[in-house]
Design an enzyme around this catalytic site. Structure first.
Site, mmCIF file in Angstrom:
data_model
loop_
_atom_site.group_PDB
_atom_site.id
_atom_site.type_symbol
_atom_site.label_atom_id
_atom_site.label_comp_id
_atom_site.label_asym_id
_atom_site.label_seq_id
_atom_site.Cartn_x
_atom_site.Cartn_y
_atom_site.Cartn_z
ATOM 1 N N GLU A 147 1.812 3.672 3.076
ATOM 2 C CA GLU A 147 2.318 3.104 4.329
ATOM 3 C C GLU A 147 3.845 3.191 4.306
ATOM 4 O O GLU A 147 4.545 2.234 3.973
ATOM 5 C CB GLU A 147 1.790 1.676 4.484
ATOM 6 C CG GLU A 147 0.260 1.654 4.533
ATOM 7 C CD GLU A 147 -0.350 0.266 4.590
ATOM 8 O OE1 GLU A 147 0.421 -0.715 4.722
ATOM 9 O OE2 GLU A 147 -1.581 0.157 4.497
ATOM 10 N N HIS A 198 3.552 -3.401 6.980
ATOM 11 C CA HIS A 198 2.500 -2.414 6.740
ATOM 12 C C HIS A 198 2.410 -1.445 7.910
ATOM 13 O O HIS A 198 2.957 -1.677 8.983
ATOM 14 C CB HIS A 198 1.136 -3.114 6.603
ATOM 15 C CG HIS A 198 0.980 -3.912 5.347
ATOM 16 N ND1 HIS A 198 0.246 -3.486 4.277
ATOM 17 C CD2 HIS A 198 1.472 -5.126 4.999
ATOM 18 C CE1 HIS A 198 0.281 -4.399 3.310
ATOM 19 N NE2 HIS A 198 1.028 -5.405 3.734
ATOM 20 N N GLU A 229 1.798 -5.424 10.966
ATOM 21 C CA GLU A 229 1.326 -4.044 11.106
ATOM 22 C C GLU A 229 2.158 -3.357 12.181
ATOM 23 O O GLU A 229 2.258 -3.855 13.304
ATOM 24 C CB GLU A 229 -0.157 -4.017 11.484
ATOM 25 C CG GLU A 229 -1.081 -4.661 10.460
ATOM 26 C CD GLU A 229 -1.356 -3.759 9.264
ATOM 27 O OE1 GLU A 229 -0.953 -2.578 9.313
ATOM 28 O OE2 GLU A 229 -1.978 -4.236 8.299
ATOM 29 N N HIS A 263 0.877 -1.185 0.000
ATOM 30 C CA HIS A 263 0.000 0.000 0.000
ATOM 31 C C HIS A 263 0.910 1.230 0.000
ATOM 32 O O HIS A 263 1.755 1.390 0.879
ATOM 33 C CB HIS A 263 -0.914 0.004 1.220
ATOM 34 C CG HIS A 263 -1.911 -1.114 1.218
ATOM 35 N ND1 HIS A 263 -2.205 -1.872 2.329
ATOM 36 C CD2 HIS A 263 -2.683 -1.614 0.214
ATOM 37 C CE1 HIS A 263 -3.113 -2.784 2.016
ATOM 38 N NE2 HIS A 263 -3.413 -2.644 0.743
#
Length: 345
Positions: free
Chosen positions: A75, A167, A231, A72
């Site tokens: 990010e 991420h 994450e 993404h």
């Protein structure tokens, strides 16, 4: 640092990230260079580096690693972490011990500062890029290229393969750093992988309940890798990240790249928790109503009986024990995931 290596790899640009941003839409040929210690670096394409230790060198941990970031484009912190580690290697601050595939996933979205441009790249793996609705999309072509590149890497390097797809999250989270372990029937998370997560200051692990179309699901189910989506905090633009908050993952990855032994058994913190998925929320399209506020944080808990969503035919409410929500996002197409309901295992 050898003067030729960055010139060959990154043209006139000072580092990997700046080269990637400047050439985001370019179709560049593969180019190779060798560091003074014999480490070979191949720029397979824009944002993709294949690094091989000197011939005959030891690989103490007997492993090969795939590390991806920027799947993404907005990010940015994990992208900056990988870029810094590449610069350290080129400056000969340490020597590479294991085969390494480094990926900046979606360069055009990185330039735009957007999560994606045409389609969510992290829903296009495991062959999803071939679906008719994605025909001709740049992100579908990128997903196929990344799959092919990872397949070739895995065939070239038969050592134990791990993949960490890094991420940051759109929304706040009651647990800042957490990892997702893709579902593969019959497997358990190895203790060494849990130790690595603790070393990287990741305090929460979520076990997924079915195979998906994420990058880590592809590498685990197709390549047999120990794969995690990791994450690491909150989405911020380039240059606005507090990179000290990412020292854990940076230090842990550098240790793996160098082939150093893992630290002595780290005590798992009291707040290290393993969650499992109890319900996947999908946009049913039939007057689908999602009863979660748009600004709710990941891992927000809901009590038994709370109604999470309904439509004209059915509804979902929390069962006899409390459940938490992750990845709530009502703005997805019909049939796609709106969120996951989870509880401690």
């Amino acid at each position: 640092m050898t003067e030729n290596a960055p010139i060959h790899l990154f043209d006139a640009h000072p580092d990997w990230l700046s080269h990637t941003l400047a050439n985001a839409t370019a179709d560049l040929p593969e180019i190779k260079t060798t560091l003074p210690d014999g480490t070979c670096i191949s720029r397979k394409a824009v944002g993709v580096l294949h690094l091989t230790p000197p011939a005959g060198s030891a690989n103490p941990n007997q492993e090969a690693l795939i590390i991806s970031a920027g799947i993404h484009g907005n990010e940015t912190a994990p992208i900056e972490v990988l870029n810094a580690l590449v610069s350290e290697l080129l400056h000969e601050e340490w020597e590479l011990a294991c085969p390494l595939l480094l990926i900046l996933g979606n360069p055009p979205a990185m330039v735009a500062g957007e999560r994606f441009l045409e389609a969510n790249l992290n829903r296009l793996f495991n062959g999803a890029h071939a679906r008719p609705e994605y025909d001709g999309l740049t992100e579908a072509a990128r997903a196929k290229f990344l799959e092919d590149t990872c397949r070739q890497f895995a065939m070239t390097h038969p050592q134990a393969l791990s993949h960490y797809d890094l991420h940051t999250a759109i929304r706040p989270s009651k647990r800042e750093k957490f990892a997702l372990y893709p579902y593969v029937a019959g497997r358990r998370v190895p203790e060494a992988q849990c130790d690595f997560l603790v070393e990287a200051e990741v305090e929460t692990l979520l076990l997924q309940h079915k195979a998906g179309t994420t990058f880590s699901s592809f590498s685990s189910s197709v390549l047999g890798a120990e794969s995690f989506t990791v994450e690491l905090g909150k989405v911020r633009p380039f240059g606005e990240n507090d990179l000290a908050r990412f020292d854990g993952i940076k230090t842990a990855l550098r240790r793996r790249f160098r082939g150093k032994p893992r630290p002595g058994k780290l005590p798992q913190p009291d707040h290290f928790t393993v969650f499992e998925v109890v319900h996947e929320i999908l946009n049913t399209g039939k007057n689908f109503r999602f009863h979660i506020p748009d600004d709710v944080a990941n891992f927000t808990e809901y009590p038994p009986g709370a109604v999470i969503w309904d439509d004209d035919d059915t509804s979902y409410q929390v069962g006899v024990t409390a459940e938490a929500i992750v990845f709530p996002n009502r703005d997805v197409p019909v049939g796609q995931r709106v969120g996951l309901m989870i509880r401690p295992r």
